[in-house]
Design a protein around this motif. Structure first.
Motif, PDB file in Angstrom:
ATOM      1  N   GLY A 202       0.799  -1.222   0.000  1.00 14.09           N
ATOM      2  CA  GLY A 202       0.000   0.000   0.000  1.00 14.09           C
ATOM      3  C   GLY A 202       0.827   1.264   0.000  1.00 14.09           C
ATOM      4  O   GLY A 202       0.323   2.342   0.339  1.00 14.09           O
ATOM      5  N   LYS A 203       2.103   1.165  -0.405  1.00 16.97           N
ATOM      6  CA  LYS A 203       2.990   2.319  -0.417  1.00 16.97           C
ATOM      7  C   LYS A 203       3.282   2.746  -1.848  1.00 16.97           C
ATOM      8  O   LYS A 203       3.248   1.939  -2.777  1.00 16.97           O
ATOM      9  CB  LYS A 203       4.290   1.992   0.317  1.00 16.97           C
ATOM     10  N   LEU A 204       3.613   4.020  -1.984  1.00 21.48           N
ATOM     11  CA  LEU A 204       3.850   4.603  -3.294  1.00 21.48           C
ATOM     12  C   LEU A 204       5.314   4.448  -3.688  1.00 21.48           C
ATOM     13  O   LEU A 204       6.214   4.817  -2.926  1.00 21.48           O
ATOM     14  CB  LEU A 204       3.483   6.087  -3.256  1.00 21.48           C
ATOM     15  N   ILE A 205       5.564   3.901  -4.892  1.00 26.88           N
ATOM     16  CA  ILE A 205       6.932   3.744  -5.376  1.00 26.88           C
ATOM     17  C   ILE A 205       7.005   4.136  -6.853  1.00 26.88           C
ATOM     18  O   ILE A 205       6.041   4.007  -7.590  1.00 26.88           O
ATOM     19  CB  ILE A 205       7.454   2.300  -5.200  1.00 26.88           C
ATOM     20  N   THR A 206       8.172   4.634  -7.264  1.00 26.27           N
ATOM     21  CA  THR A 206       8.422   4.951  -8.668  1.00 26.27           C
ATOM     22  C   THR A 206       8.969   3.718  -9.356  1.00 26.27           C
ATOM     23  O   THR A 206       9.894   3.077  -8.861  1.00 26.27           O
ATOM     24  CB  THR A 206       9.436   6.103  -8.785  1.00 26.27           C
ATOM     25  N   ILE A 207       8.411   3.375 -10.528  1.00 28.71           N
ATOM     26  CA  ILE A 207       8.832   2.156 -11.217  1.00 28.71           C
ATOM     27  C   ILE A 207       9.413   2.428 -12.603  1.00 28.71           C
ATOM     28  O   ILE A 207      10.048   1.551 -13.196  1.00 28.71           O
ATOM     29  CB  ILE A 207       7.672   1.151 -11.344  1.00 28.71           C
ATOM     30  N   ALA A 208       9.211   3.645 -13.142  1.00 27.38           N
ATOM     31  CA  ALA A 208       9.762   3.954 -14.466  1.00 27.38           C
ATOM     32  C   ALA A 208       9.748   5.462 -14.655  1.00 27.38           C
ATOM     33  O   ALA A 208       9.079   6.200 -13.923  1.00 27.38           O
ATOM     34  CB  ALA A 208       8.953   3.273 -15.569  1.00 27.38           C
ATOM     35  N   LYS A 209      10.507   5.918 -15.636  1.00 25.66           N
ATOM     36  CA  LYS A 209      10.523   7.333 -16.012  1.00 25.66           C
ATOM     37  C   LYS A 209      10.461   7.426 -17.531  1.00 25.66           C
ATOM     38  O   LYS A 209      11.207   6.743 -18.224  1.00 25.66           O
ATOM     39  CB  LYS A 209      11.779   8.021 -15.480  1.00 25.66           C
ATOM     40  N   LYS A 210       9.564   8.268 -18.026  1.00 23.78           N
ATOM     41  CA  LYS A 210       9.359   8.407 -19.459  1.00 23.78           C
ATOM     42  C   LYS A 210       9.530   9.874 -19.857  1.00 23.78           C
ATOM     43  O   LYS A 210       9.264  10.783 -19.074  1.00 23.78           O
ATOM     44  CB  LYS A 210       7.960   7.934 -19.860  1.00 23.78           C
TER      45      LYS A 210
END
Length: 289
Positions: A202-210
């Protein structure tokens, strides 16, 4: 079997017509726009949301406040007085303390109304993910499921909800401690659009950058295709946008083209989550494999 009502707090996003038709009840939450405190009590009208996101674009700071245990008792008292038990879906415990407050209120409500029950569910979700879950809860209830069994089914389902979303302005994530100041400044200069998810905790994470909106929307489609459980034809997919309707519509159209038989619902991001992501966010939320 005890009679019960279904509640969701307003950090979740849901189709307004559906919510009214099904008699869904909401737990209000407070947010600020500039110096003004406001209360969100349900699905917010389009004109209110337009003013909110325009305010952010004009530099107004936005914040939210937590729900206290006392506020839960106050908001739910009417339902308990009417003789109902309550099944309630809260914002993820990985993003807020609202679920912990609900658990504290549970003991007080049980003492006051010993014949009824209060079942808070930690959604491990937000925005349209909560919409997917609450529609599941409503279908369960309409099929005759007891509040106890509905609660158990929802708890199991929370671990399958997927959220993938992009944001326009990294500065909002910086304020929330999600990215560093350097990443926010450089990313903004280079037109970087991060793709984030709410993980299984339930935590927010960054998985990619475009680079740019087109690449970011394409990335959301790729994650959807990889993780969507297409065996669940009765489930819905929510596509949410924060006052950037053209991108939300584009994503929703692509999802519908991929799976013509599923229901795709559109909604505007609530101010409770929008306060932390800023205008221009686009999300796809669904039940995953």
């Amino acid at each position: 079997m005890s009679k019960y009502l279904i509640y969701m707090d307003v950090s979740g996003d849901i189709d307004e017509a559906y919510a009214k038709e099904k008699g869904l009840r909401f737990v209000p939450m407070e947010y600020s726009l500039g110096e003004q405190m406001r209360v969100s009590e349900g699905v917010q009208p389009d004109d209110i949301m337009k003013k909110f996101y325009d305010g952010q674009r004009n530099g107004d700071l936005t914040k939210t406040s937590q729900i206290s245990p006392y506020m839960y008792e106050e908001y739910l008292d009417e339902a308990f007085k009417e003789g109902y038990s309550v099944l309630y879906l809260s914002l993820s415990s990985g993003l807020s303390s609202t679920y912990q407050s609900a658990l504290m209120a549970k003991a007080e409500l049980k003492e006051k109304y010993p014949e009824q029950d209060f079942y808070p569910v930690d959604s491990l979700a937000a925005t349209g993910g909560m919409g997917v879950l609450i529609e599941r809860a409503i279908r369960n209830k309409e099929a005759g499921m007891s509040i106890e069994d509905n609660y158990k089914d929802l708890v199991a389902a929370t671990h399958k909800i997927k959220h993938y979303f992009m944001v326009q302005d990294l500065m909002y994530l910086k304020r929330g401690g999600r990215v560093s100041a350097t990443t926010a400044v450089v990313g903004t200069m280079l037109n970087v659009k991060p793709i984030l998810e709410i993980n299984e905790e339930g935590k927010l994470i960054t998985i990619a950058k475009k680079r740019g909106n087109k690449a970011a929307i394409s990335g959301l489609v790729d994650y959807f295709k990889e993780h969507f459980d297409d065996s669940l034809k009765e489930d819905v997919v929510y596509v949410i946008d924060a006052d950037i309707k053209e991108l939300g519509d584009s994503l929703a159209d692509t999802v519908k083209q991929l799976y013509p038989d599923i229901t795709v619902r559109r909604s505007t991001l609530s101010p409770i989550i929008g306060a932390h992501t800023g205008p221009g966010m686009v999300a796809v939320c669904f039940m995953g494999k």
